[in-house]
Design an enzyme around this catalytic site. Structure first.
Site, PDB file in Angstrom:
ATOM      1  N   ARG A  84       0.828  -1.220   0.000  1.00 27.70           N
ATOM      2  CA  ARG A  84       0.000   0.000   0.000  1.00 27.70           C
ATOM      3  C   ARG A  84       0.855   1.260   0.000  1.00 27.70           C
ATOM      4  O   ARG A  84       0.592   2.186  -0.769  1.00 27.70           O
ATOM      5  CB  ARG A  84      -0.963   0.004   1.184  1.00 27.70           C
ATOM      6  CG  ARG A  84      -2.075  -1.035   1.050  1.00 27.70           C
ATOM      7  CD  ARG A  84      -2.981  -1.056   2.258  1.00 27.70           C
ATOM      8  NE  ARG A  84      -2.183  -1.358   3.445  1.00 27.70           N
ATOM      9  CZ  ARG A  84      -2.575  -1.140   4.700  1.00 27.70           C
ATOM     10  NH1 ARG A  84      -3.756  -0.648   4.944  1.00 27.70           N
ATOM     11  NH2 ARG A  84      -1.796  -1.451   5.715  1.00 27.70           N
ATOM     12  N   ASN A 131      -6.187  -2.934   1.866  1.00 29.64           N
ATOM     13  CA  ASN A 131      -6.095  -4.392   1.980  1.00 29.64           C
ATOM     14  C   ASN A 131      -7.508  -4.962   2.030  1.00 29.64           C
ATOM     15  O   ASN A 131      -8.407  -4.356   2.614  1.00 29.64           O
ATOM     16  CB  ASN A 131      -5.350  -4.792   3.252  1.00 29.64           C
ATOM     17  CG  ASN A 131      -3.853  -4.615   3.134  1.00 29.64           C
ATOM     18  OD1 ASN A 131      -3.305  -4.529   2.045  1.00 29.64           O
ATOM     19  ND2 ASN A 131      -3.179  -4.557   4.269  1.00 29.64           N
TER      20      ASN A 131
END
Length: 90
Positions: A18, A36
């Site tokens: 990320r 996620n």
């Protein structure tokens, strides 16, 4: 401008995917978010011009150093006109 919903599958959580995605998006001027998913995937909603999106998508297939990307699914969607690129932490 184009909008893509991108699902990245593989060993992509716990490897700074990320944070790296945000860094690349910021460099390319891509807007949207990354998060996620409960099943271990990473989901990205991204918007940008065609050239930036091609580069961004190419990077998504590689990911950061310790990621193992097995598959990348993309779907075009409606523009949401995001202001920036954010990492969503649940």
């Amino acid at each position: 401008m184009t909008h893509l919903d991108i699902t990245i599958k593989g060993n992509v959580q716990g490897v700074s995917y990320r944070a790296a995605t945000k860094a690349v998006a910021d460099q390319l001027g891509v807007k949207g978010f990354v998060r996620n998913e409960p099943n271990g995937d990473v989901f990205v909603a991204a918007e940008g011009d065609r050239f930036a999106m091609e580069m961004f998508l190419e990077w998504c297939h590689e990911g950061p150093e310790h990621a193992e990307v097995n598959d990348v699914e993309t779907h075009e969607g409606e523009l949401k006109n995001y202001r920036n690129f954010e990492v969503v932490r649940k």
